[in-house]
Structures are given as structure tokens and as C-alpha cells.
Design a protein around this motif. Structure first.
Motif, short mmCIF file in Angstrom:
data_model
loop_
_atom_site.label_atom_id
_atom_site.label_comp_id
_atom_site.label_asym_id
_atom_site.label_seq_id
_atom_site.Cartn_x
_atom_site.Cartn_y
_atom_site.Cartn_z
N MET A 52 0.82 -1.21 0.00
CA MET A 52 0.00 0.00 0.00
C MET A 52 0.86 1.26 0.00
SD MET A 52 -3.20 -0.79 2.52
CE MET A 52 -2.12 -0.94 3.95
N ASN A 53 1.89 1.28 0.83
CA ASN A 53 2.74 2.47 0.95
C ASN A 53 3.63 2.69 -0.27
OD1 ASN A 53 2.72 3.89 3.82
ND2 ASN A 53 2.35 1.72 4.16
N THR A 54 3.87 1.64 -1.05
CA THR A 54 4.73 1.75 -2.21
C THR A 54 3.95 1.99 -3.49
OG1 THR A 54 6.35 0.26 -1.19
CG2 THR A 54 6.55 0.62 -3.56
N SER A 87 3.06 8.87 -9.19
CA SER A 87 4.16 9.14 -10.12
C SER A 87 3.76 8.86 -11.56
CB SER A 87 5.38 8.28 -9.74
OG SER A 87 5.85 8.62 -8.46
N THR A 88 2.90 7.85 -11.75
CA THR A 88 2.41 7.55 -13.09
C THR A 88 1.56 8.70 -13.62
OG1 THR A 88 2.38 5.19 -12.53
CG2 THR A 88 1.17 5.87 -14.51
N PHE A 89 0.73 9.28 -12.75
CA PHE A 89 -0.04 10.46 -13.15
C PHE A 89 0.89 11.61 -13.54
CE2 PHE A 89 -3.79 8.80 -10.62
CZ PHE A 89 -4.60 8.65 -11.73
N LEU A 90 2.00 11.73 -12.83
CA LEU A 90 2.97 12.78 -13.14
C LEU A 90 3.57 12.58 -14.54
CD1 LEU A 90 4.84 15.16 -12.48
CD2 LEU A 90 6.34 13.55 -11.28
N LEU A 142 11.85 2.57 -8.77
CA LEU A 142 12.99 2.81 -7.88
C LEU A 142 12.73 3.97 -6.92
CD1 LEU A 142 16.10 2.29 -10.20
CD2 LEU A 142 15.11 0.71 -8.52
N ARG A 143 12.20 5.06 -7.42
CA ARG A 143 11.96 6.24 -6.59
C ARG A 143 11.06 5.91 -5.40
NH1 ARG A 143 7.20 10.38 -7.13
NH2 ARG A 143 8.03 12.25 -6.15
N ASN A 144 9.95 5.25 -5.69
CA ASN A 144 8.97 4.99 -4.64
C ASN A 144 9.34 3.80 -3.77
OD1 ASN A 144 6.74 7.03 -5.31
ND2 ASN A 144 7.06 6.06 -7.28
N LEU A 145 10.00 2.82 -4.36
CA LEU A 145 10.44 1.66 -3.58
C LEU A 145 11.45 2.07 -2.52
CD1 LEU A 145 10.39 -1.44 -3.19
CD2 LEU A 145 12.25 -1.57 -4.85
N LEU A 146 12.45 2.84 -2.93
CA LEU A 146 13.49 3.25 -2.00
C LEU A 146 12.97 4.21 -0.94
CD1 LEU A 146 16.46 3.78 -4.51
CD2 LEU A 146 16.08 1.84 -2.96
N ALA A 147 12.02 5.07 -1.33
CA ALA A 147 11.50 6.07 -0.39
C ALA A 147 10.54 5.49 0.63
CB ALA A 147 10.83 7.21 -1.16
N THR A 148 9.78 4.45 0.25
CA THR A 148 8.74 3.93 1.16
C THR A 148 9.14 2.64 1.88
OG1 THR A 148 7.71 2.69 -0.68
CG2 THR A 148 6.91 4.94 -0.26
N LEU A 149 10.21 1.99 1.46
CA LEU A 149 10.62 0.73 2.10
C LEU A 149 10.87 0.86 3.60
CD1 LEU A 149 11.24 -2.24 1.64
CD2 LEU A 149 13.62 -1.60 1.09
N PRO A 150 11.44 1.98 4.08
CA PRO A 150 11.64 2.09 5.53
C PRO A 150 10.36 2.07 6.36
CG PRO A 150 13.03 3.66 4.38
CD PRO A 150 12.11 3.08 3.35
N THR A 151 9.21 2.44 5.78
CA THR A 151 7.97 2.50 6.56
C THR A 151 7.60 1.14 7.16
OG1 THR A 151 7.12 4.38 5.29
CG2 THR A 151 5.51 3.06 6.49
N PRO A 152 7.44 0.06 6.36
CA PRO A 152 7.13 -1.24 6.97
C PRO A 152 8.29 -1.81 7.79
CG PRO A 152 7.49 -1.48 4.62
CD PRO A 152 7.44 -0.02 4.89
N ILE A 153 9.52 -1.46 7.43
CA ILE A 153 10.67 -1.95 8.20
C ILE A 153 10.66 -1.37 9.61
CG2 ILE A 153 13.18 -1.89 8.38
CD1 ILE A 153 13.35 -2.10 5.36
N TRP A 161 4.42 13.43 2.06
CA TRP A 161 4.34 14.79 1.51
C TRP A 161 5.43 15.07 0.49
CZ3 TRP A 161 0.14 17.44 1.49
CH2 TRP A 161 -0.81 17.26 2.51
N CYS A 162 6.60 14.44 0.66
CA CYS A 162 7.66 14.63 -0.34
C CYS A 162 7.31 13.95 -1.66
CB CYS A 162 8.99 14.08 0.20
SG CYS A 162 9.76 15.13 1.43
N LEU A 163 6.78 12.72 -1.58
CA LEU A 163 6.45 11.98 -2.80
C LEU A 163 5.19 12.52 -3.46
CD1 LEU A 163 7.19 8.32 -1.62
CD2 LEU A 163 8.55 9.70 -3.19
N LEU A 164 4.07 12.44 -2.75
CA LEU A 164 2.80 12.86 -3.33
C LEU A 164 2.74 14.37 -3.52
CD1 LEU A 164 0.31 10.53 -1.40
CD2 LEU A 164 1.50 10.13 -3.55
N GLY A 165 3.31 15.11 -2.57
CA GLY A 165 3.30 16.57 -2.66
C GLY A 165 4.08 17.07 -3.86
N SER A 166 5.27 16.51 -4.08
CA SER A 166 6.08 16.94 -5.23
C SER A 166 5.41 16.55 -6.54
CB SER A 166 7.48 16.34 -5.15
OG SER A 166 7.43 14.92 -5.20
#
Length: 314
Positions: A107-109, A116-119, A153-164, A207-212
Motif C-alpha cells: 500500500m505504501n509503495t 508518479s504515473t499520473f505525473l 525505484l523512486r517509490n520503492l526506496l523512499a517507502t521501504l523504511p515504513t514497513p521496516i 508529503w515529499c512523494l505525493l506533494g512533489s
């Protein structure tokens, strides 16, 4: 066993998803809405993917991006909604801790991946309208491949720490999640430790991912509207607006529902706790059902591809 005993006390090995705390006796009626929407979402997306795969005229970068969006929609749907329906229909509330953190990861990824696809699709519209003569040289199959790699890559690397970070917490007491899904904070607040870092990282990453993404999408449409205003031909203006109209409708719906969910979640006691839970579930279901329908209805090439698909099957 939900709780396993060890020398230090109890350790949670399963979570119980109770969905709507104040609607335990009536929440199953929501399945009358969720189940048809799930069938619609999966059916519409698989039909769209099949049409893009089979119809040669749809083998273009624009439709490949739409296929990426459909794949993400299907994954998000299947990650959340079947489990919710199992809870409603068969009272299957338990979920293993590994399954819970896996759902949290997906969900978080994949939700930021959709953003990002919409972007990327907004950039596609920008090039099509503002630089039409260079469109075929900029928006190529290689561009789609590079965009897909960027999205992953962008979203995987940015969101992976959340479940960890959530998995590293010590869950030594309650295992009852007052939610339909394994949302980060809903699960983390059950731990015996400090979850400040979990809350902070989720806030910053979201906010960094969705906001940007949202800022860049809005900027793209500012350039698009400026270009449309300066078009001399009324027919050209209509065609330009039609080109990105479907995309703009889906973006507005995606981000509006997401922002409403965020603000109702932050409202705390001012809003019933069932409201953000329901909005979160619907956000994993309504956009996936809406995306292929809007594009199928408003895009002539896709409509013709689906019609040809049915004729071929008959």
C-alpha cells in the motif's frame, strides 16, 4: 495462537482486523457496495489491458503508460479489498504479522507509484500540446521504460523504511487493529515502544512523494492551459482539451479523495473514526474502477480497441 509466550513476556504473531469499531454488527452491509465495485474495477482494468495488448493501434507510449496505471490499480485492489470482504462475510479477522507488514509495504509503495504515473502522464500531455512537433521524438518506448524504472525505484526506496520501522517495533500487548487494512499508524500504535520516528517518516515521505508529484502536475497544467489559450484555432483548442481531459478528471478525483482522507484522519475526535477508515478503503477501490472507464468512454481509440476485442471474441 495469536500471542506466543517467551521469557520476556508476550509477543504478537497475529493481528486482528476489526474494521469499523463502532459498526461491528452492521459493517457487513458495506460488502453490497464493495463487492460489485471490486468486480467492476478488476473487469474494467483487465479488459483495458487486454485491449492494449491485442490492438496494434494502441501500441503507443501513451497507452503503455495507461497500462502501467491499470496494473498498479489491480495490485492495490487485490491487496486490500478481498481481505476486507473476507472480514465482512466470514469474520476472518486474523492476519499474520508478516502478511500485515507485506500489505503495509504494498500500500505504501504502490499508491505513490500511481501518483508518479499520473505525473509522467501529465508530462506526456504537456509535450503533446506544448511541443507537438517534437512529441514522437521525446515520448518513445524507451521513454516509457525509463519512466517505469523511475516510478519503481523512486517509490520503492523512499517507502521501504515504513514497513521496516513498523516491523522492528515491539508488539507485546494488544493485537487488535481498529482498521480494515494494515495502515502504518494503526498498527504501530499497538506497540509498546515510541513511534515518533514512524509518524515522522511517514509524514515526510508522503508529503515529499505525493506533494512533489502534485506540484509538478499542477505546473504542467499551467503550461498546458497557457498553450491552449494561445492556440488560434477553436478546433485545436477543443482537441487539446480533449486530449488531457480524461487525465485531468482522474487526477482531480485521485488527489481530492486522498486529501479528504488525510484531513479527516488528522481531525481526530471531530470526525467519527469510521470515516477515515471508509475513505481509505474506497481510495483503494474507486479510482481503480474509475480510471479505465473514464479513458474507455472519452478516448476513441481505446473504445474502438475494446469493440474490436469483443468482435474478435464473437
Amino acid at each position: 495462537m495469536v500471542l506466543s509466550l517467551n521469557h520476556t513476556g508476550t509477543q504478537v504473531t497475529e493481528f486482528l482486523m476489526i474494521c469499523f469499531p463502532g459498526m461491528q454488527d452492521t459493517q457487513h452491509w458495506l460488502s453490497l457496495v464493495l463487492a460489485p465495485l471490486l468486480v467492476l474495477a478488476l473487469g474494467a482494468n483487465f479488459l483495458l489491458l487486454l485491449a492494449i495488448w491485442q490492438e496494434a493501434s494502441l501500441h503507443e507510449p501513451m497507452y503503455y503508460l495507461l497500462a502501467i496505471l491499470s496494473v498498479l490499480d489491480v495490485i492495490l485492489c487485490l491487496t486490500v479489498i478481498p481481505k476486507v470482504l473476507l472480514i465482512f462475510w466470514f469474520d476472518m479477522k486474523p492476519i499474520t504479522s508478516m502478511g500485515c507488514f507485506l500489505q503495509m509495504f504494498i500500500m505504501n509503495t504502490f499508491l505513490p507509484m500511481e501518483s508518479s504515473t499520473f505525473l509522467v502522464m501529465a508530462y506526456d500531455c504537456y509535450v503533446a500540446i506544448c511541443h507537438p512537433l517534437r512529441y514522437s521524438s521525446i515520448i518513445t518506448e524507451q521513454f516509457v521504460i525509463n519512466a517505469a524504472i523511475f516510478i519503481i525505484l523512486r517509490n520503492l526506496l523512499a517507502t521501504l523504511p515504513t514497513p521496516i520501522l513498523a516491523a522492528k517495533l515491539n508488539y507485546c500487548a494488544s493485537n487488535v487493529v481498529e482498521n480494515c487494512i494494515c495502515a502504518n499508524i494503526s498498527v504501530a500504535k499497538l506497540s509498546c515502544g515510541d513511534i515518533y520516528l514512524n509518524k515522522l517518516y511517514q509524514f515526510v515521505s508522503v508529503w515529499c512523494l505525493l506533494g512533489s508529484d502534485l506540484v509538478l502536475i499542477l505546473l504542467s497544467y499551467c503550461f498546458i492551459l497557457s498553450a491552449v489559450v494561445h492556440l488560434q484555432s477553436g478546433g485545436a483548442t477543443t482537441k487539446a482539451l480533449s486530449t488531457c481531459g480524461s487525465h485531468l478528471i482522474l487526477i482531480l478525483f485521485f488527489y481530492t479523495l486522498l486529501l479528504v482522507f488525510i484531513f479527516t484522519n488528522k481531525a481526530g475526535k471531530k470526525v467519527s473514526p469510521e470515516v477515515p477508515i471508509l475513505l481509505n478503503v474506497l481510495h483503494h477501490l474507486i479510482p481503480p474502477a474509475l480510471n479505465p472507464i473514464v479513458y474507455g468512454v472519452r478516448t476513441q481509440e481505446i473504445k474502438q480497441g475494446i469493440i474490436k476485442l469483443f468482435k474478435y471474441q464473437c
